[in-house]
Design a protein around this motif. Structure first.
Motif, short mmCIF file in Angstrom:
data_model
loop_
_atom_site.label_atom_id
_atom_site.label_comp_id
_atom_site.label_asym_id
_atom_site.label_seq_id
_atom_site.Cartn_x
_atom_site.Cartn_y
_atom_site.Cartn_z
N VAL A 1 0.85 -1.20 0.00
CA VAL A 1 0.00 0.00 0.00
C VAL A 1 0.87 1.24 0.00
CG1 VAL A 1 -1.65 1.32 1.39
CG2 VAL A 1 -1.99 -1.12 1.05
N LEU A 2 1.92 1.25 0.80
CA LEU A 2 2.84 2.39 0.85
C LEU A 2 3.50 2.63 -0.51
CD1 LEU A 2 4.17 4.53 2.64
CD2 LEU A 2 5.93 2.86 3.18
N LEU B 1 2.28 1.73 -3.48
CA LEU B 1 1.28 2.12 -4.47
C LEU B 1 0.82 3.56 -4.31
CD1 LEU B 1 -0.97 -1.06 -4.66
CD2 LEU B 1 0.61 -0.22 -6.39
N PHE B 2 0.58 3.98 -3.08
CA PHE B 2 -0.02 5.29 -2.87
C PHE B 2 0.96 6.36 -2.42
CE2 PHE B 2 -3.57 2.31 -2.27
CZ PHE B 2 -4.41 2.78 -3.25
N GLY B 3 2.07 5.98 -1.86
CA GLY B 3 3.04 6.96 -1.39
C GLY B 3 2.69 7.46 0.00
N LYS C 1 2.51 10.49 1.22
CA LYS C 1 1.68 11.68 1.34
C LYS C 1 0.20 11.39 1.09
CE LYS C 1 5.31 14.90 0.12
NZ LYS C 1 5.77 15.94 -0.79
N LYS C 2 -0.09 10.40 0.32
CA LYS C 2 -1.48 10.11 -0.06
C LYS C 2 -2.20 9.27 1.00
CE LYS C 2 -4.59 10.44 -3.32
NZ LYS C 2 -5.20 11.68 -3.66
N ILE C 3 -1.48 8.47 1.77
CA ILE C 3 -2.10 7.58 2.74
C ILE C 3 -2.91 8.33 3.80
CG2 ILE C 3 -1.64 5.87 4.56
CD1 ILE C 3 0.50 4.73 2.73
N GLU D 1 -4.48 11.11 3.51
CA GLU D 1 -5.69 11.59 2.85
C GLU D 1 -6.69 10.45 2.66
OE1 GLU D 1 -4.63 13.50 -0.81
OE2 GLU D 1 -3.07 14.70 0.14
N LEU D 2 -6.18 9.27 2.29
CA LEU D 2 -7.05 8.11 2.13
C LEU D 2 -7.69 7.71 3.46
CD1 LEU D 2 -4.84 5.91 -0.21
CD2 LEU D 2 -6.96 7.06 -0.82
#
Length: 73
Positions: free
Chosen positions: A20-21, A23-25, A27-29, A31-32
């Protein structure tokens, strides 16, 4: 000792978290997770509204029934 969460051990959970880290990076986690939290909160509020509406309908139905019984006597 094997830690189980829905049939997953600790190694599987760490592996999924790393994927997951990647795939999304980083900074995005957050927010998700924020969006997920808002969704869960909205769902709970909706369920509470349904429960309150059901209770309200039940009390008004029982009040209507008692009025009918009293007027019939």
């Amino acid at each position: 000792m094997r830690l189980l969460f829905m049939g997953l051990g600790m190694q599987e959970i760490v592996f999924i978290a790393l994927i997951v880290l990647l795939l999304f990076g980083g900074k995005k986690i957050p927010e998700l997770m924020n969006g997920l939290g808002k969704g869960v909160k909205s769902f709970k509020e909706g369920m509470n509204g349904v429960d309150e509406a059901a209770k309200e309908a039940g009390t008004s139905a029982s009040a209507d029934k008692s009025k009918e019984e009293n007027s019939g006597k």
